[in-house]
Design a protein around this motif. Structure first.
Motif, PDB file in Angstrom:
ATOM      1  N   THR A  69       0.853  -1.191  -0.302  1.00  0.00           N
ATOM      2  CA  THR A  69      -0.057  -0.057  -0.068  1.00  0.00           C
ATOM      3  C   THR A  69       0.983   1.205   0.092  1.00  0.00           C
ATOM      4  O   THR A  69       1.972   1.122   0.839  1.00  0.00           O
ATOM      5  N   TYR A  88       0.853   4.991   1.142  1.00  0.00           N
ATOM      6  CA  TYR A  88       0.203   6.199   1.835  1.00  0.00           C
ATOM      7  C   TYR A  88       0.752   7.414   1.869  1.00  0.00           C
ATOM      8  O   TYR A  88       1.861   7.400   1.771  1.00  0.00           O
ATOM      9  N   VAL A 127      -4.597   6.949  -0.228  1.00  0.00           N
ATOM     10  CA  VAL A 127      -3.758   5.684  -0.343  1.00  0.00           C
ATOM     11  C   VAL A 127      -3.798   5.277  -1.439  1.00  0.00           C
ATOM     12  O   VAL A 127      -4.775   5.576  -2.485  1.00  0.00           O
ATOM     13  N   ASP A 175      -3.706   1.102  -3.539  1.00  0.00           N
ATOM     14  CA  ASP A 175      -3.045  -0.287  -3.453  1.00  0.00           C
ATOM     15  C   ASP A 175      -2.043  -0.474  -4.622  1.00  0.00           C
ATOM     16  O   ASP A 175      -2.370  -0.230  -5.766  1.00  0.00           O
TER      17      ASP A 175
END
Length: 926
Positions: free
Chosen positions: A463, A465, A516, A518
């Motif tokens: 991920t 951030y 965020v 993925d």
């Protein structure tokens, strides 16, 4: 021990295991025994200053100025003319003045050395596997150094690991381009072209790295060339130029007066040539201000000491005076105008607003969005936001160790506020970071205004951030998280987010956006290819953290004082325009009509348009630190004297360009501190205003000293004028030795006391001094020569004739020798001294009553006056001194007359000051 025969390039090529062996280090750094051994062998990590000039010459140069030359020659001629007492006295003037000047210079050097010790440069190293902070002087070869953007690099070192690391090597190469540095070896064509070697004296511009020190101190590449630059001389300051000009003026005036009096005595009065020369010599001595330069040095040194107590450390004595000329301050907001203590008040999610405190943020009695506080697990969107701010964070907050203390922040205040928020949310950040290790960091920079981390969860999920300024986050977001669902972000969503941001910004609050993304699992195999361009995109917007950085409590009074002093303050901040203006208006910096210019607008503006813009009320928002350089130059092009604050690497150009560069001592980088003229130990704007007040005070004190010294020149010369214009009928009411008594003895200590005078009430109600203004101005000339000099001349001359009258004048001729003549000249001398007592008290203020500031409040002046009266008493009554200075004992009647002299002079000056105050009061009212 390190294999000293190897070059940096050879160290750079070694395999890592061989390298650690060659430098006697390890991946966990040095242990205590190794540090001690290295320190014993290599010594401290400092650049040893090469002594510039012979110490003996530094001593003797204090005796070779223009004034000193005049006095050496005069003393020699006096001795040749068989007046050894006069010659010795004149030489004593030189010796005392030279010794004092040398002592002050030596004290200034010691103060400078002490200042360096007060501000040690810090470095982070890993020793025994633990991160510790040490002085850079304690770095030894083999140390594992942790380097972040903005740090000065203090040793030649090999990089072990790095992330987006760039270094400014211009100090070594002269090239301004930044160099990419990494752990892998590559050799370029230049002398300092190894990719995995960094050098002392250079600066980390972005990213971070760990490196093992190879060479320290004078063994570094920088140390090898340091000797070539250590002999450079500094350019004289405006004050030094003005003092040299004043010294030449007064010296030439003294010489011309001496020549005029000599010719008049010889050809008009027909006085013997030798006596005429001695007589003229006295005039030269009378008009030379022997204590001018030492008093100026003392005033500057005391100003530096007073500033240090007010958290402002000045690196150069003459910068103290330059502060008094400041007309514009280009100031950062965060930490300077505000407390730099970020507190999260709200969390804004697209479907819910939470008040962290449970009470909402209160501003001017109005509660904004009270919201609600929830616990972990009740809202997955909030959980994700909290996880993002915990993992994308490099700051730690150490708890308060003792009652009344403060938590220690290792990192940035913004991230510290986020850390505290996660603690309030009962989130175990350390455990979360262990479960989601960071694989890569896309470091924050001032251009894109955001930071990202790539973390891997235990299930292998990657991920990204990201946190940063809202406009930058929205620009790269393609989706939004609402009530646990991710969907495409719409125009309405963006408008809603921006409206919420504006609501808080209008109250002076700051929003930090969280997003965020993925990432594919294979990303972990290609982390080197994860750049800002191909990774920070297609984000999912999560929410906003709303934080407050309240103004410093003392900022309101400081801003008010600056405006009263007619000093304009221009806020230069990276915050958004609405927040910046809200804070600026709230603290009284500008009115609500002030113009706000963003960084993008500034980029598009021409220099001429910028010059016009900075003439009015203006705030610069969303600007990069390097744009501050243009703002400083634009103000200087308008004729302003600019003080500029800064703390980062990119602030250095503005700090160097400014007339006074002011670095933050608590949060500033080494680069900013090196470029600045002054360092604030508390990062507080109020300390700048206090320093400016001291700068004005120093200049004012120099003028007060000048007024006091010149005040006695007229009564010293007036008796000689009577002698000349009477054709010698009136004997000299004052001998040359008695003139020297005033200049060398009685005047010196009170004059030095004036150099330590505190700020006069109202000094910050005056406009800044023009650079075209001179120390010796019309006001000083009028008061010294035309008013109080003349009054003192009349009083002392009257005293001379009073003694002669008591002994039968005018029935008998004026005494030209013997006891009566000695008593007449003695009371003339004493009358001038007591006139100077009044002058010292009167000179303490320009407009304010001395009774208001306290007539005994300056102990240095009181001590000087006591010494002055004690010295003249010794000269009057000690037989040995009577023969040297041709004095005679005075009776009670004469002493009552002398003691009464200061009273009317002080009251007369108080009346003048009262009239001036009334005049200015009416002028301001009109």
């Amino acid at each position: 021990m390190i294999e000293e025969n190897k070059t940096n390039d050879q160290f750079a090529q070694l395999p890592l295991d061989e390298f650690y062996q060659a430098v006697d280090s390890s991946p966990t750094g040095l242990n205590a025994n190794q540090v001690q051994q290295q320190r014993s062998k290599y010594g401290p990590n400092v650049i040893t200053a090469t002594k510039t000039g012979n110490r003996l010459w530094k001593f003797f140069k204090n005796f070779t100025s223009l004034m000193a030359g005049l006095l050496w020659v005069s003393g020699f001629i006096a001795i040749f003319a068989k007046m050894p007492e006069l010659g010795i006295a004149i030489w004593t003037v030189n010796i005392i003045n030279g010794l004092f000047s040398y002592w002050q210079e030596d004290q200034a050097q010691k103060a400078s050395d002490a200042l360096k010790k007060m501000l040690p440069t810090q470095a982070t190293v890993i020793r025994d596997g633990k991160s510790v902070q040490i002085d850079t002087a304690d770095i030894v070869p083999g140390d594992l150094i942790v380097i972040a953007a903005g740090n000065s690099i203090s040793a030649d070192a090999r990089i072990i690991s790095s992330d987006s690391f760039q270094v400014d090597e211009s100090a070594l190469t002269g090239e301004s381009d930044l160099r990419d540095k990494k752990a892998t070896y590559h050799r370029g064509s230049g002398r300092f072209d190894e990719d995995n070697i960094i050098f002392a004296g250079t600066v980390a511009s972005s990213g971070n790295a760990q490196a093992v020190a190879l060479k320290t101190g004078m063994n570094t590449e920088f140390g090898k060339i340091a000797r070539l630059t250590q002999s450079q001389t500094s350019k004289p300051s405006p004050l030094e130029i003005e003092l040299n000009r004043l010294t030449r003026q007064l010296s030439m005036i003294a010489i011309l007066i001496g020549i005029s009096f000599f010719l008049t005595a010889v050809f008009i009065v027909h006085y013997p040539v030798v006596q005429s020369f001695i007589f003229a010599l006295g005039m030269v001595v009378a008009f030379i201000p022997e204590g001018l330069l030492p008093t100026v040095t003392l005033s500057l040194a005391q100003g530096v000491q007073r500033m240090a107590k007010k958290h402002a450390l000045v690196k150069n004595l003459n910068s103290v005076e330059t502060l008094g000329e400041t007309t514009v301050i280009a100031s950062d907001k965060t930490g300077t105008l505000t407390q730099n203590q970020m507190t999260i008040n709200h969390i804004w999610l697209p479907d819910q607003v939470y008040a962290v405190s449970g009470e909402g943020y209160v501003d001017n009695g109005q509660v904004l969005d009270q919201g609600q506080v929830v616990k972990p697990g009740q809202n997955p969107d909030l959980d994700l936001l909290m996880q993002a701010i915990a993992l994308n964070n490099d700051t730690t907050v150490k708890p308060i160790s003792q009652p009344g203390g403060q938590a220690q922040i290792v990192g940035t205040p913004t991230e510290a506020g986020l850390v505290i928020l996660t603690e309030k949310y009962q989130l175990a950040s350390a455990t979360l970071k262990d479960a989601n290790p960071r694989l890569k960091t896309l470091v924050f920079d001032s251009d894109r205004k955001r930071m990202s981390t790539i973390n891997q969860a235990s299930n292998g999920k990657l991920t990204l951030y990201t946190k940063g300024a809202l406009d930058g986050i929205l620009a790269i977001s393609q989706s939004i998280l609402v009530d646990g669902q991710v969907r495409a972000i719409t125009t309405n969503d963006i408008q809603k987010i921006q409206a919420a941001n504006e609501l808080y910004a209008a109250q002076g609050l700051r929003a930090l956006a969280i997003a965020v993304r993925d990432l594919p699992a294979e990303t972990s195999q290609n982390l080197a290819d994860c750049t800002i361009a191909n990774t920070e995109k297609d984000l999912t917007f999560v929410g906003l953290t709303i934080m407050a950085d309240p103004p410093r409590p003392e900022i309101y009074e400081a801003v008010k004082k600056a405006h009263q002093a007619q000093i304009r303050i221009i806020m230069v901040t990276g915050d958004g325009p609405i927040t910046a203006k809200s804070i600026a208006v709230k603290i009284g910096l500008v009115s609500d009509q002030a113009r706000v210019i963003t960084g993008d607008e500034l980029t598009a503006m021409s220099d001429e348009n910028l010059r016009q813009a900075v003439k009015g009320e203006v705030i610069f928002a969303r600007v990069a630190p390097e744009q501050k350089y243009r703002i400083v130059k634009a103000n200087q092009a308008n004729g302003e004297i600019v003080a500029s604050t800064g703390d980062g690497v990119n602030d250095a150009p503005a700090l160097k360009q400014a007339d006074i560069g002011i670095a933050m001592g608590a949060t500033g980088t080494d680069v900013a501190k090196d470029a600045a003229d002054m360092i604030l130990t508390d990062d507080n704007f109020a300390s700048i205003i206090a320093a400016i007040e001291e700068g004005r005070t120093v200049y004012s004190n120099i003028q007060k000293f000048l007024l006091y010294i010149l005040n006695s020149n007229v009564p010293e010369a007036f008796p000689s004028v009577l002698f000349l214009f009477s054709g010698g009928f009136i004997p000299l009411p004052l001998t040359v030795m008695q003139i020297l008594t005033i200049d060398l003895g009685t005047d010196m200590l009170p004059a030095l006391g004036l150099g330590s005078e505190k700020s006069e009430p109202g000094v910050m109600q005056q406009p800044p001094r023009s650079r075209s203004a001179h120390l010796l101005n019309k006001s000083i000339i009028w008061k010294a020569f035309g008013l109080y000099g003349l009054i003192a001349s009349l009083i002392s001359t009257a005293a001379y004739f009073f003694v002669n009258y008591a002994y039968g004048w005018p029935k008998h001729a004026l005494a030209s020798s013997g006891a009566i003549y000695a008593e007449a000249t003695t009371i003339t001398l004493a009358a001038i001294v007591f006139c100077q007592v009044a002058a010292a008290i009167n000179a303490r203020t320009k407009y304010t009553s001395v009774f208001k500031i306290g007539i005994f409040s300056n102990r240095h002046i009181i001590t000087g006056l006591v010494f002055e009266i004690a010295l003249i008493s010794l000269i009057i009554y000690l037989p040995f001194l009577q023969s040297v200075f041709n004095t005679h004992a005075l009776g009670l009647q004469e002493w009552l007359f002398l003691l009464a002299i200061p009273i009317p002079l002080i009251l007369l000056e108080e009346l003048r000051k009262w009239i001036v105050r009334k005049y200015y009061l009416k002028l301001n009212q009109n």
